[in-house]
Design a protein around this motif. Structure first.
Motif, mmCIF file in Angstrom:
data_model
loop_
_atom_site.group_PDB
_atom_site.id
_atom_site.type_symbol
_atom_site.label_atom_id
_atom_site.label_comp_id
_atom_site.label_asym_id
_atom_site.label_seq_id
_atom_site.Cartn_x
_atom_site.Cartn_y
_atom_site.Cartn_z
ATOM 1 N N LEU A 47 0.839 -1.196 0.000
ATOM 2 C CA LEU A 47 0.000 0.000 0.000
ATOM 3 C C LEU A 47 0.876 1.249 0.000
ATOM 4 C CD1 LEU A 47 -2.773 1.442 0.379
ATOM 5 C CD2 LEU A 47 -2.324 1.292 2.847
ATOM 6 N N VAL A 48 0.534 2.197 -0.854
ATOM 7 C CA VAL A 48 1.208 3.495 -0.868
ATOM 8 C C VAL A 48 0.344 4.521 -0.140
ATOM 9 C CG1 VAL A 48 2.098 5.369 -2.292
ATOM 10 C CG2 VAL A 48 2.377 2.987 -3.037
ATOM 11 N N ALA A 49 -0.913 4.616 -0.549
ATOM 12 C CA ALA A 49 -1.838 5.576 0.059
ATOM 13 C C ALA A 49 -3.261 5.186 -0.311
ATOM 14 C CB ALA A 49 -1.545 6.996 -0.415
ATOM 15 N N ARG A 50 -4.208 5.566 0.541
ATOM 16 C CA ARG A 50 -5.610 5.308 0.249
ATOM 17 C C ARG A 50 -6.447 6.433 0.812
ATOM 18 N NH1 ARG A 50 -5.845 -0.186 3.885
ATOM 19 N NH2 ARG A 50 -5.324 0.772 5.893
ATOM 20 N N ILE A 51 -7.647 6.573 0.251
ATOM 21 C CA ILE A 51 -8.519 7.677 0.633
ATOM 22 C C ILE A 51 -9.959 7.185 0.607
ATOM 23 C CG2 ILE A 51 -8.558 8.511 -1.771
ATOM 24 C CD1 ILE A 51 -8.775 11.366 -0.589
ATOM 25 N N THR A 52 -10.713 7.535 1.648
ATOM 26 C CA THR A 52 -12.118 7.146 1.707
ATOM 27 C C THR A 52 -12.970 8.117 0.893
ATOM 28 O OG1 THR A 52 -12.628 8.495 3.640
ATOM 29 C CG2 THR A 52 -11.713 6.287 4.047
ATOM 30 N N ALA A 53 -14.224 7.768 0.725
ATOM 31 C CA ALA A 53 -15.135 8.646 0.001
ATOM 32 C C ALA A 53 -15.293 9.988 0.709
ATOM 33 C CB ALA A 53 -16.491 7.971 -0.157
ATOM 34 N N GLY A 54 -15.102 9.966 2.008
ATOM 35 C CA GLY A 54 -15.210 11.202 2.779
ATOM 36 C C GLY A 54 -13.938 12.024 2.844
ATOM 37 N N GLY A 55 -12.844 11.460 2.312
ATOM 38 C CA GLY A 55 -11.599 12.209 2.236
ATOM 39 C C GLY A 55 -10.559 11.864 3.282
ATOM 40 N N SER A 56 -10.820 10.895 4.131
ATOM 41 C CA SER A 56 -9.800 10.472 5.096
ATOM 42 C C SER A 56 -8.703 9.718 4.366
ATOM 43 C CB SER A 56 -10.427 9.575 6.162
ATOM 44 O OG SER A 56 -11.389 10.288 6.912
ATOM 45 N N THR A 57 -7.455 9.984 4.767
ATOM 46 C CA THR A 57 -6.317 9.410 4.058
ATOM 47 C C THR A 57 -5.423 8.584 4.977
ATOM 48 O OG1 THR A 57 -5.022 11.417 4.424
ATOM 49 C CG2 THR A 57 -6.280 11.279 2.371
ATOM 50 N N ASP A 58 -4.658 7.723 4.346
ATOM 51 C CA ASP A 58 -3.724 6.846 5.037
ATOM 52 C C ASP A 58 -2.528 6.654 4.117
ATOM 53 O OD1 ASP A 58 -3.744 3.367 6.123
ATOM 54 O OD2 ASP A 58 -2.700 5.110 6.936
ATOM 55 N N TYR A 59 -1.301 6.772 4.681
ATOM 56 C CA TYR A 59 -0.095 6.684 3.868
ATOM 57 C C TYR A 59 0.887 5.669 4.442
ATOM 58 C CZ TYR A 59 -1.525 11.145 1.797
ATOM 59 O OH TYR A 59 -2.205 12.137 1.143
ATOM 60 N N ALA A 60 1.669 5.070 3.559
ATOM 61 C CA ALA A 60 2.802 4.279 4.001
ATOM 62 C C ALA A 60 3.832 5.226 4.608
ATOM 63 C CB ALA A 60 3.409 3.524 2.818
ATOM 64 N N ASP A 61 4.549 4.748 5.622
ATOM 65 C CA ASP A 61 5.535 5.602 6.286
ATOM 66 C C ASP A 61 6.589 6.108 5.298
ATOM 67 O OD1 ASP A 61 5.612 3.725 9.425
ATOM 68 O OD2 ASP A 61 4.288 5.328 8.726
ATOM 69 N N SER A 62 6.919 5.299 4.319
ATOM 70 C CA SER A 62 7.990 5.641 3.385
ATOM 71 C C SER A 62 7.638 6.811 2.461
ATOM 72 C CB SER A 62 8.342 4.425 2.534
ATOM 73 O OG SER A 62 7.209 3.973 1.813
ATOM 74 N N VAL A 63 6.358 7.166 2.371
ATOM 75 C CA VAL A 63 5.962 8.243 1.468
ATOM 76 C C VAL A 63 5.338 9.431 2.189
ATOM 77 C CG1 VAL A 63 5.570 6.528 -0.341
ATOM 78 C CG2 VAL A 63 3.616 7.408 0.954
ATOM 79 N N LYS A 64 5.158 9.338 3.494
ATOM 80 C CA LYS A 64 4.553 10.438 4.250
ATOM 81 C C LYS A 64 5.369 11.713 4.080
ATOM 82 C CE LYS A 64 2.131 7.855 7.867
ATOM 83 N NZ LYS A 64 2.093 7.490 9.301
ATOM 84 N N GLY A 65 4.672 12.802 3.812
ATOM 85 C CA GLY A 65 5.335 14.078 3.620
ATOM 86 C C GLY A 65 5.813 14.313 2.200
#
Length: 120
Positions: A47-65
């Motif tokens: 996983l690199v990143a994901r986003i819900t329909a409402g806009g909440s996001t989640d990122y892999a530590d290696s790509v944060k920022g």
């Protein structure tokens, strides 16, 4: 039939930027989570990143920022802005979306993948 089509890959220099796009098409009732995964040679898909329909996001530590995921629900599209690229970002990037079609529950669809190569 639902299809996810990615675009935006290519060859980029370290420190550079690019934007991946993915558009969903077909008989779609709604889309829940959309995301980007990547698979480097000899490694498992992650996983690199994901986003819900409402806009909440989640990122892999290696790509944060460095990476930012966004979506346009009206266009049934998801984007990945990739900045400060590193050679270790080299991989095939896949779009993923949990899609509900008419008469079906949510089902995860995948794009065909787009190659991103970071090299000087």
């Amino acid at each position: 039939q639902v299809q996810l089509v990615e675009s935006g890959g290519g060859l980029f220099q370290p420190g550079g930027s690019l934007r991946l796009s993915c558009a969903a098409s077909g008989v779609i009732v709604s889309i829940n989570v959309m995301g980007w995964y990547r698979q480097a040679p000899g490694k498992e898909r992650e996983l690199v990143a994901r986003i819900t329909a409402g806009g909440s996001t989640d990122y892999a530590d290696s790509v944060k920022g460095r990476f930012t995921i966004s979506r346009d629900n009206a266009k049934k599209s998801v984007y990945l802005q990739m900045n400060s690229l590193k050679p270790e970002d080299t991989a095939v990037y896949y779009c993923n979306a949990d899609v509900r079609s008419w008469g079906r529950n949510f089902y995860p669809y995948w794009g065909q993948g787009t190659q991103v190569t970071v090299s000087s």
